[in-house]
Design an enzyme around this catalytic site. Structure first.
Site, mmCIF file in Angstrom:
data_model
loop_
_atom_site.group_PDB
_atom_site.id
_atom_site.type_symbol
_atom_site.label_atom_id
_atom_site.label_comp_id
_atom_site.label_asym_id
_atom_site.label_seq_id
_atom_site.Cartn_x
_atom_site.Cartn_y
_atom_site.Cartn_z
ATOM 1 N N ASN A 9 0.867 -1.186 0.000
ATOM 2 C CA ASN A 9 0.000 0.000 0.000
ATOM 3 C C ASN A 9 0.897 1.227 0.000
ATOM 4 O O ASN A 9 1.458 1.606 1.021
ATOM 5 C CB ASN A 9 -0.887 -0.032 1.260
ATOM 6 C CG ASN A 9 -1.749 1.213 1.374
ATOM 7 O OD1 ASN A 9 -1.856 1.992 0.430
ATOM 8 N ND2 ASN A 9 -2.364 1.405 2.529
ATOM 9 N N TRP A 10 1.012 1.843 -1.174
ATOM 10 C CA TRP A 10 1.918 3.000 -1.298
ATOM 11 C C TRP A 10 1.302 4.283 -0.736
ATOM 12 O O TRP A 10 1.957 5.323 -0.702
ATOM 13 C CB TRP A 10 2.291 3.217 -2.767
ATOM 14 C CG TRP A 10 3.219 2.189 -3.316
ATOM 15 C CD1 TRP A 10 3.883 1.219 -2.605
ATOM 16 C CD2 TRP A 10 3.601 2.014 -4.676
ATOM 17 N NE1 TRP A 10 4.651 0.457 -3.446
ATOM 18 C CE2 TRP A 10 4.499 0.917 -4.724
ATOM 19 C CE3 TRP A 10 3.277 2.664 -5.872
ATOM 20 C CZ2 TRP A 10 5.066 0.472 -5.924
ATOM 21 C CZ3 TRP A 10 3.840 2.226 -7.059
ATOM 22 C CH2 TRP A 10 4.722 1.144 -7.083
ATOM 23 N N LYS A 11 0.045 4.204 -0.386
ATOM 24 C CA LYS A 11 -0.656 5.390 0.135
ATOM 25 C C LYS A 11 -0.476 6.557 -0.845
ATOM 26 O O LYS A 11 -0.444 6.345 -2.049
ATOM 27 C CB LYS A 11 -0.177 5.705 1.562
ATOM 28 C CG LYS A 11 -0.291 4.463 2.465
ATOM 29 C CD LYS A 11 -0.055 4.743 3.919
ATOM 30 C CE LYS A 11 -0.213 3.437 4.711
ATOM 31 N NZ LYS A 11 -0.065 3.623 6.152
ATOM 32 N N HIS A 94 -9.605 1.923 5.003
ATOM 33 C CA HIS A 94 -8.336 2.066 5.728
ATOM 34 C C HIS A 94 -8.523 3.093 6.864
ATOM 35 O O HIS A 94 -9.244 4.083 6.687
ATOM 36 C CB HIS A 94 -7.226 2.514 4.768
ATOM 37 C CG HIS A 94 -5.864 2.423 5.375
ATOM 38 N ND1 HIS A 94 -5.405 3.335 6.293
ATOM 39 C CD2 HIS A 94 -4.881 1.495 5.239
ATOM 40 C CE1 HIS A 94 -4.182 2.986 6.672
ATOM 41 N NE2 HIS A 94 -3.845 1.869 6.055
ATOM 42 N N GLU A 151 -5.883 -4.127 11.090
ATOM 43 C CA GLU A 151 -4.899 -3.043 11.116
ATOM 44 C C GLU A 151 -5.036 -2.237 12.400
ATOM 45 O O GLU A 151 -5.762 -1.245 12.434
ATOM 46 C CB GLU A 151 -5.153 -2.137 9.905
ATOM 47 C CG GLU A 151 -4.915 -2.821 8.583
ATOM 48 C CD GLU A 151 -3.994 -2.010 7.736
ATOM 49 O OE1 GLU A 151 -3.015 -2.564 7.238
ATOM 50 O OE2 GLU A 151 -4.223 -0.789 7.611
ATOM 51 N N GLY A 157 2.393 2.464 11.022
ATOM 52 C CA GLY A 157 3.409 3.508 10.864
ATOM 53 C C GLY A 157 4.149 3.869 12.133
ATOM 54 O O GLY A 157 4.834 4.883 12.197
ATOM 55 N N SER A 188 3.272 -1.838 10.647
ATOM 56 C CA SER A 188 4.726 -1.935 10.900
ATOM 57 C C SER A 188 5.313 -3.299 10.539
ATOM 58 O O SER A 188 6.217 -3.792 11.218
ATOM 59 C CB SER A 188 5.049 -1.585 12.360
ATOM 60 O OG SER A 188 4.686 -0.251 12.627
HETATM 61 P P1 PGA Z 1 2.804 0.532 7.822
HETATM 62 O O1 PGA Z 1 1.324 0.786 7.228
HETATM 63 O O2 PGA Z 1 3.275 -0.776 7.261
HETATM 64 O O3 PGA Z 1 3.589 1.690 7.363
HETATM 65 O O4 PGA Z 1 2.645 0.455 9.317
HETATM 66 C C1 PGA Z 1 0.423 -0.261 7.145
HETATM 67 C C2 PGA Z 1 -0.895 0.230 6.625
HETATM 68 O O5 PGA Z 1 -1.299 1.358 6.908
HETATM 69 O O6 PGA Z 1 -1.568 -0.494 5.888
#
Ligand code: PGA
Length: 223
Positions: A9-11, A94, A151, A157, A188
């Site tokens: 997921n590159w956001k 999300h 999640e 993050g 993470s």
């Molecule tokens: P992260 O994000 O791996 O940077 O913690 C995961 C997500 O938001 O799907």
């Protein structure tokens, strides 16, 4: 048995140049038992589609969908706009969308219906406290068609991933409400900890550690 999913997921990251560079450097050996799903920002769907064409272990996802059908909804991207792009999955609900954009359980449920109608598999993101509330508003016959990503907000993050035991506990709760579906973990995840989730989930949703191709290849290979 379904393949393990590794979702990148590159956001809201990357320029077109950076996407090209990522794709040029991304050529992992992917065993048949693994499927890698790339979820780029909308403008880069074409670029990624070209790269993954004809590779059965690579697929494309969107990070969101409009909760409305095609029509006068300025700025929205609906399933019809995506026709021909071979988008296999839609990440929906999300926590960042729930938090910053006010997305509700009902919005997510509407998006699930539209995704399934157009042939996509929804990846519904949930945190522990609203698993039941989210499941209750999704049309019941669509629940078995969903993949759910657990999640936890505390782990996204933050560099503080959950233990395998803690994830397993919630995987069971998710299956109680959604049925025997595939469940992913996100928060993470890195190459160093991915093996923990391998044993208790059907795959991982990766944010930060998917932005660098080498790091992500490493994660897929150790996962
Ligand atoms: P992260 O994000 O791996 O940077 O913690 C995961 C997500 O938001 O799907």
């Amino acid at each position: 048995m379904s393949k393990k999913l590794f979702v990148a997921n590159w956001k809201s990251n990357k320029t077109a140049e950076e996407v090209k560079e990522w794709l040029d450097n991304f050529s992992p050996y992917i065993g048949l038992e693994k499927e890698v799903v790339i979820a780029p920002p909308y403008p880069f769907l074409h670029l990624v589609k070209e790269k993954i064409a004809n590779n059965e272990s690579l697929s494309l996802a969107v990070q969101d969908l409009s909760a409305y059908p095609a029509g006068s909804y300025t700025g929205e991207v609906c399933t019809r706009n995506l026709e021909g792009l071979e988008v296999k999955y839609a990440i929906l609900g999300h926590s960042e969308r729930r938090r910053y954009l006010g997305e509700t359980h009902l919005d997510v449920a509407n998006k699930v219906s539209l995704a399934v109608e157009s042939g996509m598999t929804p990846i519904v993101c949930v945190d522990q406290e609203y698993i039941e509330d989210q499941a209750l508003v999704i049309e019941s016959e669509l629940l078995p068609k969903c993949i759910v990503a657990y999640e936890p907000l505390s782990a996204i993050g933050t560099g503080e991933p959950l233990s395998g035991q803690a994830v397993l506990k919630v995987v069971k709760i998710i299956k109680k409400y959604f049925g025997e579906i595939q469940v992913l973990y996100g928060g993470s995840v890195t190459a160093d900890n991915v093996h923990i989730y391998n044993e208790v989930t059907d795959g991982v949703l990766v944010g930060g550690a998917s932005l660098d191709p080498e790091q992500f290849i490493n994660l897929i290979q150790t996962g």
